[in-house]
Design a protein around this motif. Structure first.
Motif, PDB file in Angstrom:
ATOM      1  N   CYS A 108       0.918  -1.237   0.084  1.00 10.49           N
ATOM      2  CA  CYS A 108       0.018   0.063  -0.154  1.00 10.49           C
ATOM      3  C   CYS A 108       1.080   1.297  -0.127  1.00 10.49           C
ATOM      4  CB  CYS A 108      -0.693   0.140   1.442  1.00 10.49           C
ATOM      5  SG  CYS A 108      -1.920  -1.470   1.286  1.00 10.49           S
ATOM      6  N   SER A 109       0.385   2.287  -0.758  1.00 14.08           N
ATOM      7  CA  SER A 109       1.330   3.407  -0.924  1.00 14.08           C
ATOM      8  C   SER A 109       0.505   4.507   0.078  1.00 14.08           C
ATOM      9  CB  SER A 109       1.302   4.023  -2.242  1.00 14.08           C
ATOM     10  OG  SER A 109       0.036   4.426  -2.572  1.00 14.08           O
ATOM     11  N   ARG A 110       1.027   5.519   0.748  1.00 10.07           N
ATOM     12  CA  ARG A 110       0.731   6.228   1.454  1.00 10.07           C
ATOM     13  C   ARG A 110      -0.557   6.839   1.133  1.00 10.07           C
ATOM     14  NH1 ARG A 110       3.041   9.764   5.198  1.00 10.07           N
ATOM     15  NH2 ARG A 110       1.911  11.652   5.395  1.00 10.07           N
ATOM     16  N   ARG A 111      -0.763   7.207  -0.312  1.00  7.02           N
ATOM     17  CA  ARG A 111      -2.002   7.838  -0.883  1.00  7.02           C
ATOM     18  C   ARG A 111      -3.085   6.900  -0.842  1.00  7.02           C
ATOM     19  NH1 ARG A 111      -2.768   8.547  -6.603  1.00  7.02           N
ATOM     20  NH2 ARG A 111      -0.780   8.163  -6.998  1.00  7.02           N
ATOM     21  N   GLU A 112      -2.724   5.527  -1.169  1.00  5.88           N
ATOM     22  CA  GLU A 112      -3.905   4.594  -1.266  1.00  5.88           C
ATOM     23  C   GLU A 112      -4.568   4.535   0.401  1.00  5.88           C
ATOM     24  OE1 GLU A 112      -2.601   1.195  -4.392  1.00  5.88           O
ATOM     25  OE2 GLU A 112      -1.251   1.371  -2.567  1.00  5.88           O
ATOM     26  N   LEU A 113      -3.684   4.524   1.150  1.00  8.53           N
ATOM     27  CA  LEU A 113      -4.007   4.436   2.760  1.00  8.53           C
ATOM     28  C   LEU A 113      -4.864   5.920   2.967  1.00  8.53           C
ATOM     29  CD1 LEU A 113      -0.890   2.745   4.321  1.00  8.53           C
ATOM     30  CD2 LEU A 113      -3.067   1.798   3.663  1.00  8.53           C
ATOM     31  N   LEU A 114      -4.307   6.842   2.625  1.00  5.42           N
ATOM     32  CA  LEU A 114      -5.306   8.159   2.782  1.00  5.42           C
ATOM     33  C   LEU A 114      -6.415   8.134   2.328  1.00  5.42           C
ATOM     34  CD1 LEU A 114      -2.414  10.908   2.632  1.00  5.42           C
ATOM     35  CD2 LEU A 114      -3.291   9.834   4.708  1.00  5.42           C
ATOM     36  N   GLN A 115      -6.560   7.507   0.797  1.00  7.91           N
ATOM     37  CA  GLN A 115      -7.914   7.507   0.335  1.00  7.91           C
ATOM     38  C   GLN A 115      -8.764   6.334   0.853  1.00  7.91           C
ATOM     39  OE1 GLN A 115      -6.558   6.876  -3.682  1.00  7.91           O
ATOM     40  NE2 GLN A 115      -6.252   9.031  -4.223  1.00  7.91           N
ATOM     41  N   ALA A 116      -8.223   5.356   1.154  1.00 11.97           N
ATOM     42  CA  ALA A 116      -9.092   4.255   1.737  1.00 11.97           C
ATOM     43  C   ALA A 116      -9.602   4.642   3.140  1.00 11.97           C
ATOM     44  CB  ALA A 116      -8.268   2.951   1.957  1.00 11.97           C
TER      45      ALA A 116
END
Ligand code: GLU
Length: 311
Positions: A108-116
């Motif tokens: 998981c990238s940071r961006r994916e985690l923030l979006q999720a």
């Protein structure tokens, strides 16, 4: 043969700044607080530079912090330890965790985690790879197909973890609900703060972790790692957060006064301010005399548990 006298285990405290800028009042409070706890028990007080996060390290900041400590009468024992020189220790610890099946690669990238994340962000000074949000467990049972490993995460099982904080009292956290599986090796291959701090506190024989309240939310994670690595648990004390005059958190970014530019008179005034924030009486004099009197009369019970606005 001379009779052997039982030796009480020595107290070892430490100050562990990240050299991302000059020391400011919040850092000085952590330095003074950890110094008082250690010296009042006739213990040692160590200085460790937490310079693992290369992109955030500012050249010259570590020297600058060390000089500011000295000017405020805060002299450490032994050599300064630099985390950037200890990668082998972290690699060995990561391997021990991996061998027990306690870690897994995460794509998981940071961006994916923030979006999720619908979950709120935690108040976490050491946010790494989005780990200041509750990790949803995406890669827990294996990397999604076609995805490449980035960070390494520690697997947290649901349980209530309780510890005693000398300032805050009993603290309980269910880390799997509060944080989820957390990063122990970052996507850039560097050991995460949580791992580095646990490995180094144990390797340096630290028995007392005294630091700012912003790190209280990291403590349960660190105890999980200590247990998994069979390391001794130090005792903990989290010092009050220092607020800006408007009540916001005083930080390096919002113009908190850097302590490397102070005149001799201001050094004494700032040290006095740090001791007042910690609720400790002291007598006027040189920084060394102020600290000696504060060590003499040290009362951990007088440290405020809540945030403090300096006068
Ligand atoms: N390096 C951390 C910081 O400056 C502190 C680590 C610790 O005291 O555990 O925020």
């Amino acid at each position: 043969m001379a009779p052997t006298t039982a030796r009480t285990p020595e107290t070892v405290g430490r100050f562990a700044p990240s050299p991302t800028g000059p020391l400011h009042l919040g850092g000085l409070v952590a330095a003074v607080g950890s110094f008082l706890f250690a010296r009042a028990s006739r213990g040692r007080w160590l200085l460790r530079m937490e310079d693992l996060d290369r992109p955030r390290v500012v050249p010259g900041a570590a020297d600058d912090i060390a000089r500011s400590l000295e000017r405020h009468g805060l002299h450490w024992d032994g050599e300064v330890v630099w985390q950037s020189q200890r990668q082998e220790l972290y690699t060995a610890a990561l391997e021990r965790l991996r061998a027990q099946g306690l870690t897994y690669p995460c794509a998981c990238s940071r961006r994916e985690l923030l979006q999720a994340a619908s979950a709120p962000a935690l108040d976490d000074a050491n946010e790494e790879d989005g780990s200041a949000r509750i990790y949803p467990g995406t890669c827990r049972d294996g990397l999604p197909s076609g995805r490449r490993a980035r960070a390494i995460r520690f697997r947290v099982e649901p349980c209530e973890l309780t510890f005693e904080d000398e300032v805050r009292g009993v603290v309980t956290e269910n880390t799997s609900e509060a944080v989820g599986d957390f990063v122990v090796q970052r996507a850039d291959g560097v050991a995460a703060y949580q791992l580095g701090v646990v490995v180094d506190d144990a390797a340096q024989g630290v028995t007392q972790v005294v630091r700012g309240a912003d790190l209280l939310s990291s403590t349960a994670r660190q105890i999980h790692l200590q247990r998994a690595l069979s390391l001794a648990k130090p005792c903990y004390a989290h010092l009050p957060l220092v607020l800006a005059p408007d009540g916001s958190k005083l930080g390096k970014r919002d113009g908190a006064l850097p302590l490397n530019v102070l005149s001799e008179a201001s050094v004494r005034a700032t040290l006095g301010q740090a001791l007042e924030i910690l609720g400790q009486p002291f007598s006027a004099g040189s920084p060394a005399e102020m600290l000696a009197s504060a060590v003499e009369g040290f009362d951990p019970g007088a440290i405020p548990a809540g945030p403090v606005k300096p006068r």
